[in-house]
Design a protein around this motif. Structure first.
Motif, mmCIF file in Angstrom:
data_model
loop_
_atom_site.group_PDB
_atom_site.id
_atom_site.type_symbol
_atom_site.label_atom_id
_atom_site.label_comp_id
_atom_site.label_asym_id
_atom_site.label_seq_id
_atom_site.Cartn_x
_atom_site.Cartn_y
_atom_site.Cartn_z
ATOM 1 N N LEU A 115 0.835 -1.205 0.000
ATOM 2 C CA LEU A 115 0.000 0.000 0.000
ATOM 3 C C LEU A 115 0.867 1.251 0.000
ATOM 4 O O LEU A 115 1.911 1.292 0.639
ATOM 5 C CB LEU A 115 -0.905 0.026 1.231
ATOM 6 C CG LEU A 115 -1.916 -1.096 1.367
ATOM 7 C CD1 LEU A 115 -2.788 -0.862 2.600
ATOM 8 C CD2 LEU A 115 -2.784 -1.224 0.142
ATOM 9 N N SER A 116 0.437 2.254 -0.721
ATOM 10 C CA SER A 116 1.053 3.563 -0.630
ATOM 11 C C SER A 116 0.406 4.327 0.513
ATOM 12 O O SER A 116 -0.766 4.103 0.835
ATOM 13 C CB SER A 116 0.879 4.331 -1.938
ATOM 14 O OG SER A 116 1.604 3.706 -2.976
ATOM 15 N N SER A 176 5.329 5.756 -1.662
ATOM 16 C CA SER A 176 5.032 4.386 -2.046
ATOM 17 C C SER A 176 5.696 3.452 -1.047
ATOM 18 O O SER A 176 6.739 3.772 -0.492
ATOM 19 C CB SER A 176 5.534 4.104 -3.459
ATOM 20 O OG SER A 176 6.953 4.159 -3.481
ATOM 21 N N SER A 178 -3.449 3.728 0.523
ATOM 22 C CA SER A 178 -4.044 3.605 -0.799
ATOM 23 C C SER A 178 -3.601 2.324 -1.490
ATOM 24 O O SER A 178 -2.436 1.949 -1.434
ATOM 25 C CB SER A 178 -3.628 4.801 -1.663
ATOM 26 O OG SER A 178 -3.990 4.594 -3.015
ATOM 27 N N THR A 179 -4.549 1.706 -2.188
ATOM 28 C CA THR A 179 -4.215 0.560 -3.022
ATOM 29 C C THR A 179 -3.948 0.977 -4.462
ATOM 30 O O THR A 179 -3.613 0.146 -5.305
ATOM 31 C CB THR A 179 -5.351 -0.478 -3.002
ATOM 32 O OG1 THR A 179 -6.551 0.145 -3.508
ATOM 33 C CG2 THR A 179 -5.612 -0.980 -1.591
ATOM 34 N N TYR A 180 -4.073 2.271 -4.743
ATOM 35 C CA TYR A 180 -3.944 2.780 -6.109
ATOM 36 C C TYR A 180 -2.609 3.461 -6.368
ATOM 37 O O TYR A 180 -2.403 4.023 -7.434
ATOM 38 C CB TYR A 180 -5.073 3.766 -6.402
ATOM 39 C CG TYR A 180 -6.439 3.152 -6.315
ATOM 40 C CD1 TYR A 180 -7.263 3.392 -5.221
ATOM 41 C CD2 TYR A 180 -6.919 2.328 -7.318
ATOM 42 C CE1 TYR A 180 -8.517 2.817 -5.132
ATOM 43 C CE2 TYR A 180 -8.178 1.759 -7.234
ATOM 44 C CZ TYR A 180 -8.968 2.010 -6.145
ATOM 45 O OH TYR A 180 -10.209 1.449 -6.051
ATOM 46 N N TYR A 233 -7.798 6.812 -1.482
ATOM 47 C CA TYR A 233 -7.347 6.192 -0.250
ATOM 48 C C TYR A 233 -8.504 5.473 0.420
ATOM 49 O O TYR A 233 -9.574 6.030 0.617
ATOM 50 C CB TYR A 233 -6.736 7.236 0.676
ATOM 51 C CG TYR A 233 -5.425 7.762 0.143
ATOM 52 C CD1 TYR A 233 -5.405 8.717 -0.867
ATOM 53 C CD2 TYR A 233 -4.218 7.281 0.619
ATOM 54 C CE1 TYR A 233 -4.204 9.174 -1.394
ATOM 55 C CE2 TYR A 233 -3.008 7.743 0.109
ATOM 56 C CZ TYR A 233 -3.015 8.686 -0.902
ATOM 57 O OH TYR A 233 -1.812 9.136 -1.410
ATOM 58 N N THR A 234 -8.240 4.233 0.784
ATOM 59 C CA THR A 234 -9.285 3.391 1.349
ATOM 60 C C THR A 234 -9.331 3.467 2.875
ATOM 61 O O THR A 234 -10.407 3.399 3.475
ATOM 62 C CB THR A 234 -9.054 1.923 0.937
ATOM 63 O OG1 THR A 234 -8.980 1.849 -0.489
ATOM 64 C CG2 THR A 234 -10.162 1.016 1.443
#
Length: 122
Positions: free
Chosen positions: A31-32, A51, A98-100, A109-110
């Motif tokens: 995850l970032s 990152s 974030s997974t993106y 961001y989750t």
């Protein structure tokens, strides 16, 4: 479930420094991580991101040269070193995962921490 817990906020005079910490737990590999801030009456603003794998960093222009984001993969902790603080840096600071990738938009961001208050007086 990823859990993020921020600490290190406080009150400081202009020109001072603070270091925020974000302790992460759960499935965070890959995850970032990002820091956002929200001042009273304003929208949440991107501050910095890193990152997890290659430690590439990104900063909003207003903090470049003053803030440094870093991470310790051994302790799963992300830091935001804030130097030469200004009154306009006053806000609640949030850590996010974030997974993106190291994106600048909050919707990327989750997972979010509860926030830590930073007050900079002139």
């Amino acid at each position: 479930q990823v859990l993020l817990v921020e600490s290190g906020g406080g009150s400081v005079q202009a020109g001072g420094s603070l270091r925020l910490s974000c302790a992460a737990s759960g499935p965070i590999r890959g995850l970032s991580m990002g820091w956002f801030r929200q001042a009273p009456g304003k929208e949440r603003e991107f501050v910095a991101a890193i990152s997890w794998s290659i430690s590439s960093t990104d900063y909003v222009d207003s903090v470049k040269g003053r803030f440094t984001i870093s991470r310790d993969t051994a302790t799963n902790t992300v830091y935001l070193q804030m130097n030469n603080l200004k009154p306009e840096d006053t806000a609640v600071y949030y850590c996010a995962a974030s997974t993106y990738g190291s994106v600048r938009i909050s919707t990327g961001y989750t997972y979010w921490g509860q926030g830590t208050q930073v007050v900079v007086s002139s």
